[in-house]
Design a protein around this motif. Sequence first.
Motif, PDB file in Angstrom:
ATOM      1  N   ASN A  77      -8.799  27.393   4.257  1.00  0.00           N
ATOM      2  CA  ASN A  77      -9.849  26.462   4.698  1.00  0.00           C
ATOM      3  C   ASN A  77     -10.928  27.185   5.507  1.00  0.00           C
ATOM      4  OD1 ASN A  77      -8.447  24.381   3.488  1.00  0.00           O
ATOM      5  ND2 ASN A  77      -7.443  23.728   5.387  1.00  0.00           N
ATOM      6  N   ASP A  80     -13.089  29.179   3.065  1.00  0.00           N
ATOM      7  CA  ASP A  80     -14.011  28.312   2.329  1.00  0.00           C
ATOM      8  C   ASP A  80     -15.123  27.796   3.222  1.00  0.00           C
ATOM      9  OD1 ASP A  80     -12.420  28.715   0.138  1.00  0.00           O
ATOM     10  OD2 ASP A  80     -11.309  26.825   0.364  1.00  0.00           O
ATOM     11  N   LEU A  81     -14.790  27.500   4.481  1.00  0.00           N
ATOM     12  CA  LEU A  81     -15.806  27.002   5.406  1.00  0.00           C
ATOM     13  C   LEU A  81     -16.831  28.085   5.706  1.00  0.00           C
ATOM     14  CD1 LEU A  81     -16.594  24.504   7.106  1.00  0.00           C
ATOM     15  CD2 LEU A  81     -15.263  25.483   8.983  1.00  0.00           C
ATOM     16  N   TYR A  84     -19.106  28.520   2.592  1.00  0.00           N
ATOM     17  CA  TYR A  84     -19.917  27.384   2.138  1.00  0.00           C
ATOM     18  C   TYR A  84     -21.392  27.598   2.512  1.00  0.00           C
ATOM     19  CZ  TYR A  84     -21.676  22.631   1.647  1.00  0.00           C
ATOM     20  OH  TYR A  84     -22.415  21.523   1.292  1.00  0.00           O
ATOM     21  N   TYR A  89     -22.295  26.401   8.243  1.00  0.00           N
ATOM     22  CA  TYR A  89     -21.532  25.714   9.296  1.00  0.00           C
ATOM     23  C   TYR A  89     -21.771  26.357  10.655  1.00  0.00           C
ATOM     24  CZ  TYR A  89     -17.564  24.157  12.084  1.00  0.00           C
ATOM     25  OH  TYR A  89     -16.786  23.645  13.095  1.00  0.00           O
ATOM     26  N   LEU A 254     -21.508  16.871   4.882  1.00  0.00           N
ATOM     27  CA  LEU A 254     -20.349  17.334   4.109  1.00  0.00           C
ATOM     28  C   LEU A 254     -19.456  16.171   3.705  1.00  0.00           C
ATOM     29  CD1 LEU A 254     -19.049  20.631   5.784  1.00  0.00           C
ATOM     30  CD2 LEU A 254     -19.939  20.344   3.482  1.00  0.00           C
ATOM     31  N   GLN A 257     -20.939  14.327   0.780  1.00  0.00           N
ATOM     32  CA  GLN A 257     -20.754  15.059  -0.471  1.00  0.00           C
ATOM     33  C   GLN A 257     -19.293  15.049  -0.910  1.00  0.00           C
ATOM     34  OE1 GLN A 257     -22.516  18.991  -0.232  1.00  0.00           O
ATOM     35  NE2 GLN A 257     -24.172  18.214   1.052  1.00  0.00           N
ATOM     36  N   GLY A 258     -18.378  14.826   0.034  1.00  0.00           N
ATOM     37  CA  GLY A 258     -16.959  14.796  -0.302  1.00  0.00           C
ATOM     38  C   GLY A 258     -16.573  13.643  -1.189  1.00  0.00           C
ATOM     39  N   GLN A 261     -17.067  15.467  -4.342  1.00  0.00           N
ATOM     40  CA  GLN A 261     -16.293  16.698  -4.410  1.00  0.00           C
ATOM     41  C   GLN A 261     -15.154  16.627  -3.397  1.00  0.00           C
ATOM     42  OE1 GLN A 261     -18.761  20.328  -4.418  1.00  0.00           O
ATOM     43  NE2 GLN A 261     -20.544  18.992  -4.487  1.00  0.00           N
ATOM     44  N   LEU A 264     -14.237  19.140  -0.519  1.00  0.00           N
ATOM     45  CA  LEU A 264     -14.985  19.289   0.726  1.00  0.00           C
ATOM     46  C   LEU A 264     -14.320  18.572   1.893  1.00  0.00           C
ATOM     47  CD1 LEU A 264     -18.693  18.931  -0.491  1.00  0.00           C
ATOM     48  CD2 LEU A 264     -17.402  21.014  -0.006  1.00  0.00           C
ATOM     49  N   TYR A 265     -13.375  17.682   1.633  1.00  0.00           N
ATOM     50  CA  TYR A 265     -12.696  16.995   2.724  1.00  0.00           C
ATOM     51  C   TYR A 265     -11.976  17.989   3.635  1.00  0.00           C
ATOM     52  CZ  TYR A 265     -13.528  12.346   0.755  1.00  0.00           C
ATOM     53  OH  TYR A 265     -14.109  11.191   0.307  1.00  0.00           O
ATOM     54  N   LEU A 267     -12.902  20.993   4.236  1.00  0.00           N
ATOM     55  CA  LEU A 267     -13.922  21.662   5.041  1.00  0.00           C
ATOM     56  C   LEU A 267     -14.350  20.775   6.207  1.00  0.00           C
ATOM     57  CD1 LEU A 267     -16.223  23.307   2.327  1.00  0.00           C
ATOM     58  CD2 LEU A 267     -14.090  24.144   3.334  1.00  0.00           C
TER      59      LEU A 267
END
Length: 301
Positions: A77, A80-81, A84, A89, A254, A257-258, A261, A264-265, A267
């Motif tokens: 995680n 990925d964060l 992104y 972030y 985010l 957008q989750g 997608q 993204l949750y 993130l």
Amino acid sequence: MSSVALRKAAPAAGTTPGTAQGPPLRRRIALVPTATLLLGALYCLLPVAWVVIAATKSGKELFSTFTFLPGSGFAGNLHDLNAYRDGVYWEWMGNSALYAGVGALLSTVVSAFSGYALATYRFRGRETVFNILLAGVLMPPVILAVPQYLLLAKANLTDSYLSVLLPQILSPYGVYLARIYAAAAVPADVVEAGRMDGASEWRIFTRIALPMMIPGMVTVFLFQFVAVWNNFLLPYIMLSDDERFPITLGLYTLLEQGSNQPALYTLVITGAFLAVLPLVALFLVIQRFWSLDLLSGAVKS
């Protein structure tokens, strides 16, 4: 002698022999506020515990494992964060640190000046000004957000860092706390003694009054920092460029957008967990100032 002893040993009227009177009942009553506090702490800490545990889960584990069972995806995680949008972030985190740090510092300075003046000086309209500040404390932020946007739009300051910073400088609640604390912590005799010694008003404030007010100003700074860090409505109205977003608004985008997608949750949850850490660190760093003696600053001066 025996009759006196019997009278002392006899139980009081209306009570049952052999039962304790008073203390057990008081202990049972004392448990009520303790239980209430424990329930309140549980209510407040459960969401925090959920975020901490959910941040350790991968996307599959988030929806398939027990809620409070730790996962194995925290490192993924974080990766990925960071990846992104090339680390946007951390730009949001930096923006939040800028808004909260500078805004809270300036607000604390303004509150210290204003609170000291309202507590020390006698002038016409002082109570009227203080009552207006109290009305500002009771005013919901949503009522002020649109007028603030219109004013800053006239000055061509919307969608800029100043559009978020400027409205945070004057905090009615901060001025209120500073006035109450200055009235309690700065004795009038000390101020008069400084004047009799020929000190200027500025020197009295900076060398005598301000050191006495430091514990209270630390509280004002912490409250204002947390308020600005968690503020969502004002940046949402003022900003359109996501490179200037604070962390609250960035995580909101985010989350939106989750819905399309689901990956993204994870993130959002990991980002929310990381966003809490600066507040915890700030509290641990500055809490020692609350234990200072109110008069220690004046004695050192």
